[in-house]
Structure formats: structure tokens, C-alpha cells
Design an enzyme around this catalytic site. Sequence first.
Site, mmCIF file in Angstrom:
data_model
loop_
_atom_site.group_PDB
_atom_site.id
_atom_site.type_symbol
_atom_site.label_atom_id
_atom_site.label_comp_id
_atom_site.label_asym_id
_atom_site.label_seq_id
_atom_site.Cartn_x
_atom_site.Cartn_y
_atom_site.Cartn_z
ATOM 1 N N PHE A 283 0.781 -1.331 0.073
ATOM 2 C CA PHE A 283 0.035 0.041 0.143
ATOM 3 C C PHE A 283 1.064 1.272 0.050
ATOM 4 O O PHE A 283 1.609 1.542 0.837
ATOM 5 C CB PHE A 283 -0.925 0.118 1.346
ATOM 6 C CG PHE A 283 -1.912 1.230 1.414
ATOM 7 C CD1 PHE A 283 -2.143 1.924 0.543
ATOM 8 C CD2 PHE A 283 -2.275 1.266 2.540
ATOM 9 C CE1 PHE A 283 -2.994 2.989 0.411
ATOM 10 C CE2 PHE A 283 -3.392 2.359 2.918
ATOM 11 C CZ PHE A 283 -3.582 3.345 1.688
ATOM 12 N N CYS A 284 0.394 2.092 -0.926
ATOM 13 C CA CYS A 284 1.359 3.433 -1.131
ATOM 14 C C CYS A 284 2.876 3.251 -1.096
ATOM 15 O O CYS A 284 3.264 2.231 -1.928
ATOM 16 C CB CYS A 284 0.838 4.410 0.135
ATOM 17 S SG CYS A 284 1.639 5.987 -0.051
ATOM 18 N N VAL A 285 3.678 3.801 -0.304
ATOM 19 C CA VAL A 285 5.198 3.411 -0.225
ATOM 20 C C VAL A 285 5.461 2.046 -0.067
ATOM 21 O O VAL A 285 6.442 1.489 -0.753
ATOM 22 C CB VAL A 285 5.688 4.500 0.817
ATOM 23 C CG1 VAL A 285 7.188 4.232 0.707
ATOM 24 C CG2 VAL A 285 5.409 5.844 0.684
#
Length: 524
Positions: free
Chosen positions: A251-253
Site C-alpha cells: 500500500f502506497c510507499v
Amino acid sequence: MQIQQDFLRSWQELNQLAQKGELKPLRNRRFRAEAWSQDQSSLLSAHVWQLYADTLEKMAYAVTDSPQVQSRLAFAAMQWAEALSPANYLFTNPDALQTAVQTQGQSLIQGLQNFFHDAQRGRMQQTDESKFAVGENLAVTPGAVVYENELLQLIQYQPQQSSVYETPLFIVPPNINKYYILDLQQENSFVRYALEQGMQVYLISWRNPLPNDDDGILDATWGDYLEHGILQSMQVAQDISGAAKLNALGFCVGGTMLASALSLAKARGENSVQSMTLLTSMLDFHDVGIMRVFVDEASALLREWMLSGSKIMLASDLATTFSFLRPSELVWNYVTSNYLKGETPPAFDILYWNADSTNLGGAFYTWYFRNTYLENNLKVPGKVKVDNIPIDFSQLSLPTYMYASIDDHIVPWRTAYASTALLPGADRFVLGASGHIAGVINPPAQNRRHYWAYDTAETAVFPGMADDWLAAAPKHDGSWWGDWVQWLVSHAGKKKTAPKTLGNKNYPVIEDAPGRYVKVRAVA
């Protein structure tokens, strides 16, 4: 000159309408209270401010042809205009004045108390934080910490079904915030939903580094997080579950880190992942949206110099930056409600999580900023190496599901879509409604929002331009979670009896979830 002339003409028209009492309410939600419409002079100030803000934005794009300079001027103009809004000040805000009269001044006293409390805690309260506690009504899905090192704790969750799929789900959340955005409350927990669908779930809880930590976490590099964080935890999950492979989600980074770690493993001949899911993640940083105003060589050099001494990027610095990306909603809105009107913000679990931010080690942050946002090195095969082993996304042929949110200002959806050109195994892209967090945390039971996705037989069709993909993509009502589970099941193997205990003899239970690491608060 044309912009100035348009401003003067519009200003005169507004004055004429005000004199006739014909000004209409603004659509801006900060001026929707009835008190603004009841007073034409106050409504006029709101209209003039909106005209001024719009004019500043036009001028920012008119004075130069450089997109980079235009973005920075527009961003600065927005900050200036938002700070000058009449809604921000007591004597130009009729709604706040009316509230003061109706409460006989108690709203002003309470607002002053709210201000001093926020000053003491070093940040503005965006939700009623007294209503939440990690491990009590947030991050309460049953599980246990089965492994830990200086970077992370690994949580294994208690199965929610008597039989489970043989290929476990391994989740890598971002280390810029805490993992429990994926495990908020029972009704909106992504982790619980996956468990209820018969998945075995393992999840990383990243450690929140503190300024006085001396065990090496402040010097931990990008490679350390890949090797001793993600890849080491995967081996633990395989050992405990007995599974030959895992389904991995970032998720994301966390998605950027996951893809980098899997590329590193692939280059070493390791193949322990069956499929990959990337949620609002960037691998190609060619367009980082509004974040571009902070990205240049001077900014990178300044941070590298500052963090070489302190070795820590404080959560307060990151939180302030993210808040001022949307100052009307995340800053000035609370100045008005909390301080001018003396209100206590409503309890909202996502905003509580948002305030529970994390520090970052200086070595990790400076490397990440330079190699992604500034130089966009990760997308170039072999340009980034860890222990002299190249990272090359073009070698990741495993099936990949990608999700993006159409109103995401942190990860622009078109940039997330660019990963389809980097990953040979990309076979499904889904675009959801709303923003970076609200788009992801959208449980099916609430039947909210919508998403765009092709039918299953057409999932591998990816036009070069993201807008071409969207132009023909069917729109579906409700949450995308069901679409993802349907895809994941096809890579999850057969069902088997759920394990009755957590951990094993090699990795016994250390403590109950959510564990110690997630409860460490950042130092303001």
C-alpha cells in the site's frame, strides 16, 4: 493586464449585486452557513475573497510558461489566499459571531481552551482523539506478533474461517504512517475482510523511530528495509504457514518497497511470491502531482545536509507538509470550527490515524526522496542497486493487480497507471472513487462510491494513455474490495483446514496484536 481588468469588472459587479441584495451564496462549504447569506456585507467579503483567490491562481499561470514555476506560484498563491479567507477571523466570520452571541461567549472561551490545548500538544486536533485507542477500538483484529527486529514486527492474524486458502496474504503497509489504516474498526477493517474471505494474513508493523534510538534504525537504508524488513518477514511467514509461495500486497510507499524487494529477490533467483497487489503505489515517479512543488535539487541537498546531523525526519514536518497540500480542509477549516466556534471535532477513525504519524530515519528518507521524487531512478532497469544487485521491474512477470483512486492527491492515478507499462505481469487495473485513503478504505457492506474496471476477460488490455483506459472502462457501483478478492482467490490455491495456533517452534508468539511498535507515538 487582462486578468486585472477582469478582476476590476467582476469586483464592480459584485458591489452592484450587494447593493441590490442579490448576491447568491457561494458553493464553497466554508461559507454555507446561513449567517453568511443573511448579511450581504459578509457575503460580499466572501465573494470578493473568492474572486481574489481565483485571480491569483490565473496570474500564477500567466506570468511564466514553465510548468514547474507555474505549479510553485499557484501553490504559494493558494496558501496566501487561504490564509486571508474571511472565514478564518472572528470579526469577519458572521457564523462565528452569531455562535458567540447565542452561547453568551462560551464558544469563544471553549475556542481559546482548544487553542491552548493544541499549542501544548504541538499540533491541531482534527478529530476527537479521546474516543480512540490503538488496541482497544482500533487495530483489534485478533492476532499475534510472531517475529520482530529493529525495523518491524510481523503480525500473524487469527483465521476467521474454519478453512483457509493455502497461499497466505502478506501485507506491506507504508512506513510513513502506521499499519492500522488497514485494520481500523471491525466494520471497516481491510484485514478483517480478507480474513473473512478465507485468507491467511500476515502483516508488517513498521517501527516508529525516535530521535534517541541508537540501535541503527536511524541509519537503516532503503536496502535494509527491503532485505531485513520485507524479504526477511516473508521467509518467516513461509516458515510458519508452510506455504511455498505468498500473495503479496503493498500500500502506497509499501507498494514501491514491495516491488523493489521482489525485484531484488528475482535477481537472486528467488521466487516466493505467487501474485502482487499494489494499492495507490508509484513505481514511475514522472508526475507526482501537487507534491512536485517540493521537489528540486536544492530541497534534496538541504534535507540531506539537515538529516546528516539529526538523522531523523520528524513526523511533525511530514504531517505539516501533507496538511498544507489541502489547507482549506485540513488547516483553516479547523481554525474556524475549533477556535472561532469552540467546537470539538467529531470522532473519525481515519483522522485519528492520520494524526498518529511516524518519524522516518534520515538515511531512508533522503535516499527515497532523491531516487524517486527527484531523479525517478527506480523505473530505469538496473539504475538502482542493493548490494550490487540491480532492481529491475521489467523482470517481475508475476500476476499483478493495481488499484488507484481518481481524486488521489498523493499518488495521482495516472502515475499509478504508468506501472502497467513497467510490469510484464500486470493483468488488472482498477480505479476507485474518492482519494488516497477514503478510496482504499471502502468496505462492501457500506455500499458506497464506485469504481471503474474492465470485465475479467479484458483485464490485460492497457492502452498507453491512462485517459484512453478510463474512456472505455465500465463503471461499477460499490466497493472494489469484492473485485480484488475475486482476483486474489484465483491465485490463492486450494482450501485447507485453518491453523489452530499462531506462530511455530521457530517463531513462537511474542505478544498479542497489535504489538508494541504500533503504540509508540512520534515526538513532536
